[in-house]
Design an enzyme around this catalytic site. Structure first.
Site, PDB file in Angstrom:
ATOM      1  N   GLY A 226      41.311  52.942  44.176  1.00 56.19           N
ATOM      2  CA  GLY A 226      41.427  52.126  45.386  1.00 56.19           C
ATOM      3  C   GLY A 226      40.354  52.312  46.425  1.00 56.19           C
ATOM      4  O   GLY A 226      40.316  51.558  47.399  1.00 56.19           O
ATOM      5  N   GLU A 260      41.344  57.751  39.904  1.00 56.01           N
ATOM      6  CA  GLU A 260      41.134  56.575  39.038  1.00 56.01           C
ATOM      7  C   GLU A 260      40.346  55.465  39.726  1.00 56.01           C
ATOM      8  O   GLU A 260      40.874  54.372  39.933  1.00 56.01           O
ATOM      9  CB  GLU A 260      42.474  55.951  38.650  1.00 56.01           C
ATOM     10  N   PRO A 261      39.118  55.696  40.072  1.00 62.84           N
ATOM     11  CA  PRO A 261      38.365  54.656  40.764  1.00 62.84           C
ATOM     12  C   PRO A 261      37.871  53.586  39.794  1.00 62.84           C
ATOM     13  O   PRO A 261      37.471  53.889  38.671  1.00 62.84           O
ATOM     14  CB  PRO A 261      37.164  55.427  41.324  1.00 62.84           C
ATOM     15  N   GLY A 262      37.919  52.357  40.229  1.00 66.48           N
ATOM     16  CA  GLY A 262      37.333  51.267  39.461  1.00 66.48           C
ATOM     17  C   GLY A 262      36.229  50.642  40.295  1.00 66.48           C
ATOM     18  O   GLY A 262      35.030  50.863  40.079  1.00 66.48           O
ATOM     19  N   ARG A 263      36.650  49.900  41.320  1.00 69.69           N
ATOM     20  CA  ARG A 263      35.718  49.193  42.184  1.00 69.69           C
ATOM     21  C   ARG A 263      34.633  50.105  42.759  1.00 69.69           C
ATOM     22  O   ARG A 263      33.461  49.743  42.795  1.00 69.69           O
ATOM     23  CB  ARG A 263      36.511  48.569  43.344  1.00 69.69           C
ATOM     24  N   ARG A 299      36.814  35.880  42.358  1.00 70.91           N
ATOM     25  CA  ARG A 299      37.259  36.563  43.571  1.00 70.91           C
ATOM     26  C   ARG A 299      37.248  35.679  44.834  1.00 70.91           C
ATOM     27  O   ARG A 299      38.201  35.735  45.605  1.00 70.91           O
ATOM     28  CB  ARG A 299      36.482  37.869  43.793  1.00 70.91           C
ATOM     29  N   TYR A 303      41.014  35.555  46.147  1.00 70.79           N
ATOM     30  CA  TYR A 303      41.301  36.408  47.312  1.00 70.79           C
ATOM     31  C   TYR A 303      40.593  35.921  48.569  1.00 70.79           C
ATOM     32  O   TYR A 303      40.603  36.629  49.580  1.00 70.79           O
ATOM     33  CB  TYR A 303      40.813  37.841  47.081  1.00 70.79           C
ATOM     34  N   CYS A 328      36.220  21.741  37.754  1.00 71.87           N
ATOM     35  CA  CYS A 328      36.998  20.674  38.393  1.00 71.87           C
ATOM     36  C   CYS A 328      38.161  21.237  39.206  1.00 71.87           C
ATOM     37  O   CYS A 328      39.324  21.077  38.843  1.00 71.87           O
ATOM     38  CB  CYS A 328      37.524  19.736  37.329  1.00 71.87           C
ATOM     39  N   TYR A 357      35.855  43.547  38.842  1.00 75.86           N
ATOM     40  CA  TYR A 357      36.751  42.383  38.832  1.00 75.86           C
ATOM     41  C   TYR A 357      35.951  41.082  38.837  1.00 75.86           C
ATOM     42  O   TYR A 357      36.370  40.090  39.416  1.00 75.86           O
ATOM     43  CB  TYR A 357      37.758  42.459  40.005  1.00 75.86           C
TER      44      TYR A 357
HETATM   45  C1  LIG Z   1      43.558  48.845  39.347  1.00 78.67           C
HETATM   46  C2  LIG Z   1      43.964  50.247  39.327  1.00 78.67           C
HETATM   47  C3  LIG Z   1      43.065  51.247  39.701  1.00 78.67           C
HETATM   48  C4  LIG Z   1      41.673  50.969  40.186  1.00 78.67           C
HETATM   49  O1  LIG Z   1      41.646  50.341  41.421  1.00 78.67           O
HETATM   50  P1  LIG Z   1      40.256  50.205  42.205  1.00 78.67           P
HETATM   51  O2  LIG Z   1      40.627  49.558  43.465  1.00 78.67           O
HETATM   52  O3  LIG Z   1      39.366  49.351  41.369  1.00 78.67           O
HETATM   53  O4  LIG Z   1      39.713  51.570  42.376  1.00 78.67           O
HETATM   54  C5  LIG Z   1      43.482  52.556  39.615  1.00 78.67           C
HETATM   55  N1  LIG Z   1      44.722  52.867  39.186  1.00 78.67           N
HETATM   56  C6  LIG Z   1      45.623  51.924  38.825  1.00 78.67           C
HETATM   57  C7  LIG Z   1      46.957  52.336  38.354  1.00 78.67           C
HETATM   58  C8  LIG Z   1      45.270  50.595  38.892  1.00 78.67           C
HETATM   59  O5  LIG Z   1      46.167  49.662  38.550  1.00 78.67           O
END
Ligand SMILES: *Cc1c(COP(=O)(O)O)cnc(C)c1O
Length: 401
Positions: A226, A260-263, A299, A303, A328, A357
């Site tokens: 997050g 658990e970083p993604g973004r 996105r 959003y 379209c 994303y």
């Molecule tokens: C989507 C998700 C993440 C990653 O979120 P980011 O905002 O991209 O860091 C981490 N943990 C869980 C369980 C998620 O669903």
């Protein structure tokens, strides 16, 4: 970095995603270093960008993988992430997914309801396995982010409340096929404030202490992902403060931290590159129409997200316009009411902060092929996913024709 977009566009055609692997390395390293006072595992959230080369790059750096479907688990394995660094999260896992996860013997199954825990127990029993369980706690904290990416309130579908979590851990302790191993909390995405994180981790840490008092000893504290990034002018959480806040909350507890970083890892590593098809005026509204569209990067439509846009020409003659794609739908836009220079057909436009994303949320809507993905590392570019062909799009239908 100095990127020759023109050269890349000539070589790979547009539209395409470009990922800066050196930036991915820098982001990963910064976060990992912040936690150096403790045992930690950075489990990259695969859904942010699931390209195998991206996962492999992170795996080579030591990252694990946080997966939300068995497909993502398989991607992580394919990319070289060892099973003991893979976590399976998600609010609704099918029996088949749970069974496969048990057979693969991944590190943790993050469970999000009592019903799911019962099911995992039954399936583990049928396979004569012991499932390592982590329970996702919903701390009922407002993360102060976009409502679509808030997950830590009771009104969101995610996780279980503290009392339910406690009962579930007791069930694990009393089951031959469940092993209470970790605890999990993820309150939302694009977080820019530390306070909600501090509050949630404190709530979770208290539960860990309560469990300890009744002889349930966990090994992992999964603090979720997050962490936000700059799209426009956001003030970010400093990663050192973030880590310190978590370490403070865990005082006296001997837990390995999972993050658990993604973004945070991939968001600002990615640029979406598209080219101008035409300009037009409707009434007095100017539209710049490009070859990329909402099916490639949803996105803004989903959003109302802001992405910085740059036109790669030398024209200084700015005027207000909407930057739109050919799909379209009136929701098919990248930016509305922005000042852009006058463009010619073929001018390149770069859309920034598109690494998370972006491609993973892309679709074939309007029978548009998904675009190519390119990596750039040490100044060298390489293709990491081919542009889809028309044949790819119809492959699963043609045999029934
Ligand atoms: C989507 C998700 C993440 C990653 O979120 P980011 O905002 O991209 O860091 C981490 N943990 C869980 C369980 C998620 O669903």
């Amino acid at each position: 970095m100095n990127i020759d977009f023109k050269k890349l566009a000539d070589k790979y055609q547009t539209p395409f995603y470009l990922y800066d692997f050196d930036h991915i390395t820098a982001q990963y390293t910064e976060l990992k270093e912040s936690f150096r006072a403790r045992k930690s595992l950075i489990a990259y959230a695969v859904k942010a960008n699931s390209n195998l080369s991206v996962i492999k790059h992170l795996s080579n750096l030591g990252a694990g993988a946080d997966c939300v479907s068995i497909g993502e688990v398989k991607r992580a394995l394919k990319a070289g992430v060892p099973t003991y660094k893979i976590i399976f999260s998600g609010v609704g896992k099918s029996d088949e997914e749970i069974k496969e996860a048990l057979i693969l013997d991944i590190l943790l199954i993050n469970v999000e309801s009592s019903a799911e825990l019962d099911r995992v127990e039954e399936l583990a029993k049928s396979l004569n396995k012991v499932a390592r369980i982590s329970i996702r706690v919903n701390p009922n904290i407002d993360p102060k982010t976009h409502p679509y990416i808030s997950t830590g309130l009771h009104e969101n579908k995610f996780g279980v409340d503290i009392d339910t979590a406690k009962r579930m851990y007791i069930k694990c302790k009393n089951s031959e096929h469940l092993e209470p191993t970790g605890i999990h909390c993820h309150i939302g995405s694009q977080l820019t404030q530390l306070e909600p994180i501090r509050e949630s981790i404190n709530i979770v840490a208290n539960l860990v202490r309560n469990l300890k008092a009744i002889k349930i000893e966990l090994s992992f504290m999964d603090v979720g992902g997050g962490l936000g990034i700059v799209y426009k002018d956001e003030t970010l959480i400093n990663t050192y403060d973030y880590a310190q806040t978590i370490l403070d909350s865990l005082f006296g507890l001997d837990l390995t931290i999972i993050c658990e970083p993604g973004r945070f890892i991939v968001g600002n590593s990615g640029i979406f590159v598209t080219k101008v098809l035409y300009e037009k005026i409707n009434g007095n509204k100017r539209f710049v129409i490009v070859d990329g569209a909402m099916n490639d990067l949803i996105r803004p439509a989903l959003y109302d997200a802001y992405h910085r846009v740059e036109v790669l020409n030398n024209n200084k003659n700015l005027s207000d316009c909407n930057l739109v794609g050919p799909v379209c739908e009136s929701g098919d836009f990248f930016a509305k009411n922005i000042d852009l220079p006058e463009t010619q057909s073929g001018d390149l436009i770069t859309i920034y902060s598109a690494g998370a994303y972006g491609f993973t949320m892309s679709s074939n809507y309007n029978t548009r092929a998904r675009v190519a993905e390119i990596a750039i590392e040490n100044g060298n570019d390489r293709l990491i996913r081919k542009r889809e062909s028309f044949e790819d799009l119809i492959a699963n239908e043609i045999e029934f024709l």
